[in-house]
Each structure stands twice: as structure tokens, then as C-alpha cells.
Write a protein that holds these residues in place. Structure first.
Motif, PDB file in Angstrom:
ATOM      1  N   LEU A 466       0.821  -1.214   0.000  1.00  0.00           N
ATOM      2  CA  LEU A 466       0.000   0.000   0.000  1.00  0.00           C
ATOM      3  C   LEU A 466       0.854   1.262   0.000  1.00  0.00           C
ATOM      4  CD1 LEU A 466      -2.450  -1.285   2.758  1.00  0.00           C
ATOM      5  CD2 LEU A 466      -2.972  -1.107   0.331  1.00  0.00           C
ATOM      6  N   SER A 467       2.183   1.109  -0.178  1.00  0.00           N
ATOM      7  CA  SER A 467       3.084   2.260  -0.052  1.00  0.00           C
ATOM      8  C   SER A 467       2.640   3.435  -0.915  1.00  0.00           C
ATOM      9  CB  SER A 467       4.508   1.903  -0.450  1.00  0.00           C
ATOM     10  OG  SER A 467       4.830   0.624  -0.035  1.00  0.00           O
ATOM     11  N   ARG A 468       2.212   3.148  -2.138  1.00  0.00           N
ATOM     12  CA  ARG A 468       1.918   4.265  -3.049  1.00  0.00           C
ATOM     13  C   ARG A 468       0.678   5.064  -2.650  1.00  0.00           C
ATOM     14  NH1 ARG A 468      -1.259   2.574  -7.818  1.00  0.00           N
ATOM     15  NH2 ARG A 468      -2.046   0.490  -7.359  1.00  0.00           N
ATOM     16  N   TYR A 469      -0.139   4.545  -1.782  1.00  0.00           N
ATOM     17  CA  TYR A 469      -1.319   5.319  -1.363  1.00  0.00           C
ATOM     18  C   TYR A 469      -1.004   6.282  -0.231  1.00  0.00           C
ATOM     19  CZ  TYR A 469      -3.687   1.840  -4.122  1.00  0.00           C
ATOM     20  OH  TYR A 469      -4.078   1.026  -5.139  1.00  0.00           O
ATOM     21  N   GLY A 470       0.054   5.992   0.530  1.00  0.00           N
ATOM     22  CA  GLY A 470       0.446   6.861   1.642  1.00  0.00           C
ATOM     23  C   GLY A 470      -0.734   7.180   2.530  1.00  0.00           C
ATOM     24  N   GLU A 471      -0.832   8.447   2.916  1.00  0.00           N
ATOM     25  CA  GLU A 471      -1.896   8.825   3.852  1.00  0.00           C
ATOM     26  C   GLU A 471      -3.276   8.859   3.206  1.00  0.00           C
ATOM     27  OE1 GLU A 471      -0.817  12.232   6.106  1.00  0.00           O
ATOM     28  OE2 GLU A 471       0.930  11.215   6.962  1.00  0.00           O
ATOM     29  N   GLU A 472      -3.308   8.807   1.883  1.00  0.00           N
ATOM     30  CA  GLU A 472      -4.592   8.766   1.182  1.00  0.00           C
ATOM     31  C   GLU A 472      -5.460   7.589   1.637  1.00  0.00           C
ATOM     32  OE1 GLU A 472      -5.947  10.887  -1.642  1.00  0.00           O
ATOM     33  OE2 GLU A 472      -4.803  11.917  -0.096  1.00  0.00           O
ATOM     34  N   LEU A 473      -4.776   6.587   2.134  1.00  0.00           N
ATOM     35  CA  LEU A 473      -5.469   5.391   2.600  1.00  0.00           C
ATOM     36  C   LEU A 473      -6.586   5.733   3.582  1.00  0.00           C
ATOM     37  CD1 LEU A 473      -4.905   2.393   2.054  1.00  0.00           C
ATOM     38  CD2 LEU A 473      -3.492   2.360   4.105  1.00  0.00           C
ATOM     39  N   LEU A 474      -6.365   6.786   4.361  1.00  0.00           N
ATOM     40  CA  LEU A 474      -7.384   7.155   5.346  1.00  0.00           C
ATOM     41  C   LEU A 474      -8.114   8.444   4.979  1.00  0.00           C
ATOM     42  CD1 LEU A 474      -5.883   6.265   8.841  1.00  0.00           C
ATOM     43  CD2 LEU A 474      -7.236   4.897   7.303  1.00  0.00           C
ATOM     44  N   ASN A 475      -7.960   8.914   3.760  1.00  0.00           N
ATOM     45  CA  ASN A 475      -8.660  10.128   3.351  1.00  0.00           C
ATOM     46  C   ASN A 475     -10.166   9.862   3.348  1.00  0.00           C
ATOM     47  OD1 ASN A 475      -9.851  12.247   2.029  1.00  0.00           O
ATOM     48  ND2 ASN A 475      -8.208  12.457   0.501  1.00  0.00           N
ATOM     49  N   PRO A 476     -10.901  10.580   4.214  1.00  0.00           N
ATOM     50  CA  PRO A 476     -12.334  10.277   4.324  1.00  0.00           C
ATOM     51  C   PRO A 476     -13.119  10.637   3.064  1.00  0.00           C
ATOM     52  CG  PRO A 476     -11.747  12.180   5.679  1.00  0.00           C
ATOM     53  CD  PRO A 476     -10.466  11.651   5.101  1.00  0.00           C
ATOM     54  N   ASN A 477     -12.526  11.443   2.191  1.00  0.00           N
ATOM     55  CA  ASN A 477     -13.254  11.834   0.979  1.00  0.00           C
ATOM     56  C   ASN A 477     -13.107  10.828  -0.156  1.00  0.00           C
ATOM     57  OD1 ASN A 477     -14.034  14.195   2.273  1.00  0.00           O
ATOM     58  ND2 ASN A 477     -12.032  15.104   1.800  1.00  0.00           N
ATOM     59  N   ILE A 478     -12.294   9.844   0.096  1.00  0.00           N
ATOM     60  CA  ILE A 478     -12.117   8.828  -0.944  1.00  0.00           C
ATOM     61  C   ILE A 478     -12.810   7.557  -0.486  1.00  0.00           C
ATOM     62  CG2 ILE A 478     -10.388   7.321  -2.006  1.00  0.00           C
ATOM     63  CD1 ILE A 478      -8.509   9.723  -1.959  1.00  0.00           C
ATOM     64  N   ASP A 479     -13.573   6.981  -1.374  1.00  0.00           N
ATOM     65  CA  ASP A 479     -14.198   5.724  -0.998  1.00  0.00           C
ATOM     66  C   ASP A 479     -13.178   4.625  -1.237  1.00  0.00           C
ATOM     67  OD1 ASP A 479     -15.709   3.645  -0.333  1.00  0.00           O
ATOM     68  OD2 ASP A 479     -17.384   4.093  -1.682  1.00  0.00           O
ATOM     69  N   ILE A 480     -12.580   4.229  -0.164  1.00  0.00           N
ATOM     70  CA  ILE A 480     -11.423   3.340  -0.259  1.00  0.00           C
ATOM     71  C   ILE A 480     -11.750   2.012  -0.926  1.00  0.00           C
ATOM     72  CG2 ILE A 480     -11.771   2.665   2.157  1.00  0.00           C
ATOM     73  CD1 ILE A 480      -8.815   2.281   2.375  1.00  0.00           C
ATOM     74  N   GLU A 481     -12.997   1.573  -0.773  1.00  0.00           N
ATOM     75  CA  GLU A 481     -13.372   0.300  -1.387  1.00  0.00           C
ATOM     76  C   GLU A 481     -13.200   0.331  -2.909  1.00  0.00           C
ATOM     77  OE1 GLU A 481     -17.027  -1.873   0.008  1.00  0.00           O
ATOM     78  OE2 GLU A 481     -16.861  -0.273   1.476  1.00  0.00           O
ATOM     79  N   ASP A 482     -13.478   1.536  -3.503  1.00  0.00           N
ATOM     80  CA  ASP A 482     -13.366   1.659  -4.962  1.00  0.00           C
ATOM     81  C   ASP A 482     -11.943   1.406  -5.434  1.00  0.00           C
ATOM     82  OD1 ASP A 482     -15.954   2.293  -4.856  1.00  0.00           O
ATOM     83  OD2 ASP A 482     -15.691   4.457  -5.115  1.00  0.00           O
ATOM     84  N   TYR A 483     -11.000   1.787  -4.610  1.00  0.00           N
ATOM     85  CA  TYR A 483      -9.594   1.581  -4.919  1.00  0.00           C
ATOM     86  C   TYR A 483      -9.260   0.123  -5.164  1.00  0.00           C
ATOM     87  CZ  TYR A 483      -6.876   5.806  -3.658  1.00  0.00           C
ATOM     88  OH  TYR A 483      -6.272   7.006  -3.617  1.00  0.00           O
ATOM     89  N   PHE A 484      -9.827  -0.693  -4.305  1.00  0.00           N
ATOM     90  CA  PHE A 484      -9.322  -2.069  -4.250  1.00  0.00           C
ATOM     91  C   PHE A 484     -10.274  -3.102  -4.835  1.00  0.00           C
ATOM     92  CE2 PHE A 484      -7.543   0.338  -0.668  1.00  0.00           C
ATOM     93  CZ  PHE A 484      -6.230   0.365  -1.108  1.00  0.00           C
ATOM     94  N   ASP A 485     -11.364  -2.637  -5.431  1.00  0.00           N
ATOM     95  CA  ASP A 485     -12.297  -3.628  -5.970  1.00  0.00           C
ATOM     96  C   ASP A 485     -11.738  -4.276  -7.234  1.00  0.00           C
ATOM     97  OD1 ASP A 485     -14.062  -3.614  -4.007  1.00  0.00           O
ATOM     98  OD2 ASP A 485     -15.467  -2.189  -4.922  1.00  0.00           O
TER      99      ASP A 485
END
Ligand SMILES: Cc1cc2nc3c(=O)[nH]c(=O)nc-3n(C[C@H](O)[C@H](O)[C@H](O)COP(=O)(O)OP(=O)(O)OC[C@H]3O[C@@H](n4cnc5c(N)ncnc54)[C@H](O)[C@@H]3O)c2cc1C
Ligand SMILES: NC(=O)C1=CN([C@@H]2O[C@H](COP(=O)(O)OP(=O)(O)OC[C@H]3O[C@@H](n4cnc5c(N)ncnc54)[C@H](OP(=O)(O)O)[C@@H]3O)[C@@H](O)[C@H]2O)C=CC1
Length: 485
Positions: A466-485
């Protein structure tokens, strides 16, 4: 002497979650064999409404029922309500208090644990484990103006939040509350809930329910051990003290109990010059930070010790450092044909990098179920692999009325400096922490309705970089599920 009973294939000791789950599983698999469940408590704990929430997270209710309910459901299951007083493992023989002797082929010990009290036999020090001890606590609390709670784990967290109408002095060894579940950040998030508005209980409680048999059965003969309480055990009983407007909870950090005094001991000691200031109390606690508190009684919420003695004495059981029965990856103890599960045992196998044992009811259920499958596999000479539930630690619970989900190495256990934390926190709403090592997620703490548990569980299980996501991983404005589907 009693005539020995004929050899029985399976005997299980203990009517808690581990023992009952094990007995049910074995009884349903070997319908033509007699299965015996021997238990000291008149009521047994059954798991109901089991729900697999995600790959490893599970939720269920617990019902405390008379043993006849189990016997009706499984005609080949006999429940004997009598404590085991002797085991001779070499001879495959057990004896119960009521004089019966049992010869077994395979035995599973699920005798649970009992509170590890600060001091034994002190009438001013209470522990909480089963229905009887909870009722005793409730009775004493109803007349109390101030109690001292020692310990910083699950029971202490529940009590300091639930008790009303009584001042609570909470003395902990650590710098932050809840050391067995949380780090200092999560503790800081939770601490305001102990303040003045602590009693805003308008939020409905969404956790699993705990149903108690209404016929009023209890552990019977005094001193006999009942099973550990179940989820929301305090919902059904009023935890109210004797004062109208109590001053709430006062936390004493980084200290332990130096000495406990009865009123008489205290008055006779050199310290009694203080009584006019301290008031007259049934007991006094001197802390290592030199402070002295008078109180009605002390709750020792200081962990548990597995129930291995006296009935297992005289055998060759290997015990772990925490005094649990050491079991291998087939839940086998060091004595042949004797298995163990639940709070009484200590996992002695090389655990997965993402799992650790904690004495919790999910693990009691999982171990009871897996031990039954291992016993069955051994009898049928079949191979069996360690169950998937031991791959990833997961726990759903509730503290201070917040939903709490713990995954993997949620407190960076055993990782030393070799980890990174990402935290997102909205006061009064949610606290999210993830533990990363080498760019991969290995643990998480989710407090509040974060809805992140399944996604994070997947990220932990698949060990994606997950290194390339950095702190974006917890960005509340991003629906994280969409990233990893
Ligand atoms: C107040 C409290 C709150 C808790 N809250 C939570 C929570 O929110 N979430 C969570 O996951 N866990 C919680 N736990 C922990 C959880 O309850 C235990 O981990 C779990 O119930 C252990 O189950 P067990 O079957 O191994 O043992 P137990 O429930 O202790 O059962 C042991 C059984 O063995 C019997 N027994 C003992 N000795 C003998 C003998 N010599 N002969 C015959 N029978 C014997 C006893 O009578 C009993 O029936 C809580 C515990 C307590 C005390
Ligand atoms: N919601 C949940 O999941 C709940 C789970 N439980 C479970 O029930 C069991 C019993 O709960 P509990 O008794 O709270 O046990 P825990 O093991 O959770 O906590 C024990 C606490 O007492 C501290 N402690 C131990 N010895 C002393 C001492 N001599 N003086 C001061 N502090 C001490 C420990 O500190 P340290 O860690 O530093 O030794 C720890 O903070 C546990 O297995 C627990 O996990 C209970 C309630 C709720």
C-alpha cells in the motif's frame, strides 16, 4: 466403590462457550456415540444467532440455558452437573464430585478461567466472572458511595462506564486507559465519554444480547465456578450505587496498589491521622503514588488465571507461562488423548504473523469447535489443518457505547520499531488507526461506525503493498473500497 462406567468415546469438561460448542459439534458428528459433558455449573452457555460478518469477523448471542435444552437437541449428549475432582490421564479416567467415574477415549478440557485477584480471601476485594459474582457486585454496589477499580483491561473499561450513582476511583498502571485494547491515541478519543455527559444513553445498544435463564439458576454450591458472563451482561442488571449525584470517575494513572487496609487495620495504623480528611470507610487503599482512598470495596479487574487445579494435579500437563494448558495446533495437551480449548488453554503452536491469543468468547467458540473437529479427525485417522480463523486476529466489541473492531496486530504487538501508524480521528465520532509494516497493513483499530472493517480485513489478509497510497489510505473523501475492488 462405584462400578466404573463403560468406556465413552468423548468426554468434555466445562459448560462455558468452549465446552458447549465442542460437545455440540462432536454430538452432531458422531450421532451413534454417547457424548458426555461434565460441568460444575447448572446452566450451560449456548451460542445462538451466529453470524459470519466477514471472512474472520463473527458475531453471535449467548444464551444461558438449563442443560436439558442441550440434551433435547442432541439425544446422544448427556450433561452431568458435577465438578470433576480428579483426572488420571494415563488411565483415561475421570471422577466427579458426585462419585461417578468416567472412562474416555478422547477428552477435551474446557474449564475456563477465574479472576486473578489482587489478594485472595479479602472480603473487601471482589472479582467479576459469572452470574453469582456479578450479583454479589450489584448487591454491594447498591449500598456503596465510592469504589476503587484496579486493572486496565476489558472488565475495568466496562465497569467505569456503566456504574452510576457511585464515585469510582480507577487506578491503572499505565499512562492511558484500556491498555489491553488501545494505544494512547484511542484512549484520548474515549476519555471524554467518562465525563459529565457519560450518562447520555440515548444511543441504542447494537451489540449482541445476552440472555439469562429466567428460572434463577446459579452456580449452586458456594465456591463452585460458573461460566464467564456473556455480551452485555450488565444490560440486565442495574449497576447503581447509593448516591444521587456522584462525582463520576477519577483516574489515577501510573500507579498500583501498595497496601489494602480494613477499617480496623487502618485506624490502628500510623496513617489514621488522616481519617478526618479521608472519612470513615469500610476499607482503605494505599496506592504506590502515596495517595490513600477510603472506599466501600475494591474491584479487582486484573485478568484471569486458567482453571487447571486442583483437578488436573498429578498428571503431566505442560503449562504455559500464564498457567494455561499448553496445546499444539491440534488442540492437544501434553497428555495423550486430552485436548483443551477456551480460556483454560494457551496456544502453543507457532502462530500466524497476524494472530494472537486473547481470552475472548470468539476464541473460546472457535477453539471449542476446532478442538471437536481435531478429536473427530484423530478418531477417524484423517488429516486436519489449522483452521482459517487462526490466520487473523479479529474482535468486535463495544466500549463506552462505541462499536470497536480490532484486527491483526492492532497495537503493533511484537513489531518493535518496525512499523508505521496512520490515524484518522473525528472527536466524538470515530477513531481509525492502521498499523503498517513494509508498506503492508498488519493491524487496525476501528472505533465508531467506520464501515471499514471488511475492506481493511481484506487488505490485511491479501498483504497488498500500500506504499503508493500513503496517507490517502485514510482520506475520508475517498471511498477506499473503490480503490481495491
Ligand atoms: C465480566 C466479563 C465480561 C466479558 N466480556 C467479554 C466481551 O465483551 N467479549 C469477549 O469476547 N469476551 C468477554 N469476556 C471473556 C469471555 O467471557 C471468556 O473468554 C469466555 O466466555 C471463556 O469461555 P470458556 O468456555 O473457555 O470458559 P468459561 O465460560 O469460564 O466456562 C468454564 C466452564 O467450566 C466449568 N468448570 C470449571 N471447573 C470445572 C471442573 N473442575 N469440573 C467441571 N466443570 C468445571 C465451569 O462451571 C464453566 O461451566 C468477558 C468475561 C467476563 C468475566
Ligand atoms: N469487551 C471485551 O472484549 C471484554 C473482554 N473481557 C475479557 O474478560 C477477561 C477478564 O477481564 P479483565 O479482568 O479485565 O482482564 P484483562 O486481561 O483484559 O485486563 C487485566 C488488566 O489488569 C492489569 N493488571 C494485572 N495485574 C495487575 C495488578 N496486580 N495491579 C494492577 N493492574 C494489574 C493488566 O495490566 P497488564 O496488561 O499490564 O498486565 C490489565 O490492564 C479477559 O480475558 C478480557 O479480555 C472482559 C470484559 C470485556
Amino acid at each position: 466403590a462405584d462400578a466404573p462406567t463403560p468406556s465413552i468415546t468423548f468426554v468434555i469438561v466445562g459448560g462455558g462457550i468452549a465446552g458447549v460448542t465442542c460437545a455440540e459439534q462432536i454430538a452432531s458428528q458422531f450421532t451413534s456415540d454417547e457424548v458426555y459433558l461434565l460441568t460444575a455449573s447448572p446452566l450451560v452457555k449456548t451460542v445462538t444467532n451466529f453470524k459470519q460478518v466477514s471472512k474472520t469477523l463473527e458475531e453471535f448471542d449467548i444464551e444461558e440455558q438449563p442443560s436439558s435444552v442441550l440434551e433435547e437437541k442432541y439425544p446422544n449428549l448427556k450433561v452431568v452437573q458435577s465438578a470433576v475432582k480428579l483426572l488420571r490421564a494415563k488411565e483415561h479416567l475421570l471422577q466427579t464430585e458426585n462419585g461417578q467415574t468416567f472412562h474416555y477415549r478422547k477428552l477435551c478440557i474446557c474449564s475456563g478461567a477465574r479472576p486473578k485477584l489482587l489478594t485472595q480471601d479479602n472480603p473487601h476485594v471482589l472479582g467479576i466472572r459469572d452470574t453469582d459474582s456479578a450479583q454479589e457486585f450489584q448487591k454491594r454496589l447498591s449500598k456503596a458511595k465510592r469504589i476503587v477499580v484496579i486493572g486496565n483491561g476489558g472488565i475495568a473499561l466496562e465497569l467505569v462506564y456503566e456504574v452510576e450513582g457511585c464515585e469510582v476511583i480507577w487506578a491503572i498502571k499505565d499512562k492511558a486507559i484500556g491498555n489491553t485494547f488501545f494505544d494512547a491515541g484511542a484512549a484520548q478519543f474515549l476519555i471524554p465519554s467518562l465525563g459529565a455527559d457519560k450518562k447520555d444513553r440515548s444511543l441504542p445498544c447494537k451489540r449482541a444480547r445476552y440472555a439469562t435463564d429466567k428460572t434463577g439458576g446459579h452456580s449452586g454450591a458456594s465456591g463452585e465456578l460458573g461460566s464467564a458472563l456473556g455480551p452485555d451482561w450488565h444490560e440486565g442488571i442495574e449497576l447503581r450505587g447509593a448516591v444521587q449525584n456522584s462525582s463520576g470517575v477519577h483516574v489515577e494513572y501510573e500507579c498500583a496498589v501498595d497496601k489494602l487496609y480494613t477499617q480496623q487495620e487502618f485506624l490502628q495504623s500510623k496513617l489514621n491521622t488522616n481519617t478526618s480528611e479521608l472519612g470513615l470507610w469500610p476499607a482503605y487503599v494505599q496506592l504506590t503514588n502515596k495517595k490513600i482512598y477510603g472506599c466501600d470495596f475494591v474491584v479487582s479487574a486484573t485478568g484471569v488465571v486458567p482453571n487447571t487445579d486442583p483437578f488436573l494435579n498429578g498428571n503431566n500437563f505442560k503449562l504455559a507461562e500464564d498457567h494455561g494448558l499448553r496445546v499444539d495446533d491440534h488442540m492437544r495437551t501434553s497428555e495423550q488423548d486430552v485436548y483443551a480449548a477456551g480460556d483454560v488453554c494457551t496456544a502453543g503452536w507457532e502462530p500466524s504473523a497476524l494472530w494472537q491469543q486473547m481470552r475472548l468468547w470468539t476464541q473460546a467458540r472457535q477453539m471449542g469447535w476446532y478442538a471437536a473437529r481435531c478429536m473427530a479427525a484423530d478418531v477417524q485417522e484423517e488429516a486436519i489443518e489449522l483452521d482459517f480463523c487462526f490466520e487473523l486476529f479479529s474482535h468486535i466489541t463495544k466500549f463506552f457505547n462505541y462499536k470497536v473492531v480490532l484486527l491483526g496486530k492492532f497495537n503493533a504487538q511484537g513489531l518493535g520499531q518496525d512499523h508505521e501508524l496512520l490515524v484518522r480521528c473525528t472527536k466524538g465520532q470515530e477513531y481509525v488507526k492502521v498499523v503498517l509494516t513494509g508498506g503492508r497493513m498488519v493491524g487496525a483499530v476501528l472505533i465508531g461506525e467506520t464501515d471499514l472493517e471488511e475492506t481493511f480485513e481484506n487488505l490485511i489478509l491479501n498483504q497488498m503493498d500500500l506504499s503508493r497510497y500513503g496517507e490517502e489510505l485514510l482520506n475520508p473523501n475517498i471511498d477506499i473500497e473503490d480503490y481495491f475492488d
